[in-house]
Motif scaffolding. Structure first.
Motif: not given
Ligand code: HEM
Ligand code: SF4
Ligand code: FES
Lengths: 271, 253
Positions: B128-145
């Motif tokens: 019902a809601g325990g997820f996020i709606d984003v494309r799951t591409g390759s993992a982003v760089d750890a420090n970019s966010l």
């Protein structure tokens, strides 16, 4: 997306929404209890202080104030009882099958008897209102203030109301259960409104106990003092000497209007 | 060591069920609790009673999958703190002890057979809601966010929930607030989960109510039994986030 009316229904029908109603109404009721206790303690300042206070309450906003407060409290109490009964029934249904071997790790005794303590408080509130507000007992209803015959003698009524052993005993039980209710309830308000965390848990518990203890002492000291005659109804006592004393004392507390009356009364006593 | 077991036996979902008594003989102290049940089951199978072995849930047997359940002497995952049933060892018991073993009980967790319960209500809450709606591409760089340390830590603490359901089993009202609070906080605390926070909280709480879980009465039995020691802080946060989301739904969006 939803209309406000539909949102309100969804809120009331959700578990968390109803709990928030319980917490907000509980907070209002606790606030009332603290004010009510402080006002009642004027009993120890003497007849005039208590009766002046009662008169003030009845004349707030030309008499409208007390009705605003009464209706507000009644609505809060009704909402509190409706939501807690509905939540309790729902909770019982959610755990229909009991464990054969029950165990409790850390839930307090008070937290486990909230519905029972609540219902006894409700019975007590109804009794208390019939006793001292509606005054179904004619003996308590017809008590003019000896210092100011135009108004009701709340002071004398309270002392008389606590004469028998049953009424003070019922007050003792009901107020002790009220405090059991609040020892869990006050701390609960913070959690339900999302204001508790590991860091504040200790201080919230302490505050909850402090307020509960204050209410227990503050409310019970009145019926107990009356029953054990630690405060006596000097106004109705037979000897003129004592009465004169009371009147002379009480002028200190009286607003100007009463002072004239007290002086007249004092004259009467001297005669 | 020799023990007496009082075990809940229930042939199927509609069976009434009852407690049966078993003598567990010659249990080695170093056995785990589930190994002890395995030994008792061997004894049942070897005997000529024709009785079925005791059915119970388990998978990883190392405290990470959330599959094992069992109320042991009235407490989910036993009275030992911060561990799952599969991590309980027999050295915690004494020779001659009587041990009560029951399934997790809640209207929303119906018994399937013996000690096995259907905990798929949790899956439906996640759906019902325990997820996020984003494309799951390759993992982003750890420090970019960048994420503040405190928030990352709180989110990580909440993410430790393994969805075992002990919180529901321990709660006097069979409330799922600790589980839902943990799953919602885990995502709500992070920038990736933030955009859908309100919708997530409203949907998950509504699904939780629809499944027939009870309401929280702030007794914190859940916190005391949780094998991952999830704090009841997540419940306070869920209450707060729900209130905000409900107000926004009513007046803003
Ligand atoms: C002067 C009267 C009362 C006061 C001051 C009071 C106060 C409170 C407070 C502060 C709470 C905690 C709110 C929360 O969970 O966050 C509470 C909960 C509750 N009250 Fe009352 N209450 C009163 C009367 C009643 C009555 C008449 C009932 C009768 C049914 C009742 C039943 C309950 C129940 C069942 C709960 C929920 C317990 C829980 O969640 O653990 N209360 N009350
Ligand atoms: S919060 Fe704890 S007890 Fe509840 S499901 Fe998650 S890990 Fe199990
Ligand atoms: S069997 Fe996986 S956590 Fe116990």
């Amino acid at each position: 997306m939803n209309s406000p009316g539909k949102s309100l229904c969804l809120f009331w029908n959700s578990s968390i929404g109803k709990k928030i109603v319980v917490a907000v109404t509980g907070l209002l009721l606790v606030g009332f209890l603290l004010g009510h206790m402080a006002g009642n303690l004027l009993l120890f300042a003497g007849r005039d202080a208590l009766n002046d206070y009662a008169e003030f309450l009845h004349h707030m906003l030309h008499g409208a104030g007390i009705w605003v407060a009464r209706i507000g409290l009644l609505v809060a109490l009704i909402l509190h009882v409706m939501s807690t009964i509905s939540l309790t029934l729902h909770n019982r249904a959610a755990r229909k099958e009991k464990y054969e071997h029950e165990a409790t790790v850390q839930a307090s005794k008070s937290s486990r008897i909230m519905a029972i303590s609540g219902l006894i408080i409700l019975a007590f509130v109804i009794f208390h209102i019939l006793h001292f507000t509606v005054r179904i007992d004619p003996e308590l209803a017809n008590m003019p203030d000896p210092n100011e015959p135009g108004r009701h003698d709340v002071y004398g009524m309270v002392l008389k109301g606590f004469e028998g052993p049953f009424v003070p005993a019922f007050y003792f039980i009901a107020i002790t259960l009220l405090c059991s209710h609040l020892s869990h309830g006050i701390a609960s308000i913070f959690q339900t409104l999302g204001l508790r965390s590991r860091k504040t848990e200790g201080s919230i518990k302490a505050l909850s106990w402090l307020v509960t203890a204050l209410l227990w002492v503050g409310f019970l000291i009145i019926p107990m003092s009356a029953y054990f005659k630690l405060v006596s109804d000097k106004g109705h006592a037979s000897t003129g000497l004592i009465q004169q004393g009371t009147v002379a004392d009480s002028t200190g507390y009286s607003p100007g209007l009463n002072r004239v009356q007290s002086a007249i009364q004092q004259g009467t006593v001297a005669e | 060591m020799n023990l007496t077991l009082k075990v809940w036996r229930q042939a199927h979902a509609d069976d009434r069920g009852s407690i049966s008594t078993y003598e567990a003989k010659d249990i080695p102290e170093e056995a785990s609790f589930l190994e002890m049940l395995d030994i008792v089951n061997e004894q049942i199978l070897e005997g000529d009673s024709g009785e079925e072995p005791i059915h119970f849930d388990h998978d990883c047997r190392e405290g990470i999958c959330g599959m094992c359940s069992l109320n042991i002497n009235g407490v989910p995952h036993s009275k030992e703190q911060g561990i799952t049933t599969c991590q309980v060892h027999m050295r915690k018991f004494r020779d001659g002890d009587t041990i009560w073993i029951e399934p997790f009980r809640a209207k929303a967790f119906p018994v399937v057979k013996d000690l096995i319960t259907d905990r798929t209500a949790f899956d439906r809450i996640i759906a019902a809601g325990g997820f996020i709606d984003v494309r799951t591409g390759s993992a982003v760089d750890a420090n970019s966010l960048p994420i503040p340390k405190e928030e990352a830590d709180s989110s990580f603490d909440a993410a430790a929930c393994i969805g075992c359901g002990a919180c529901v089993a321990a709660c006097k009202n069979a409330s799922a607030m600790l589980f839902v609070g943990a799953k919602a906080a885990h995502l709500n605390l992070l920038p990736q989960g933030e955009p859908e926070k309100d919708r997530r909280v409203l949907s998950m709480v509504r699904q939780m109510d629809a499944e027939g879980f009870g309401n929280c009465t702030n007794q914190y039995e859940c916190e005391a039994v949780c094998p991952k020691e999830i704090s009841a802080d997540v419940i306070a946060k869920l209450n707060r986030d729900y209130a905000k989301a409900a107000v926004k739904e009513a007046v803003a969006t």
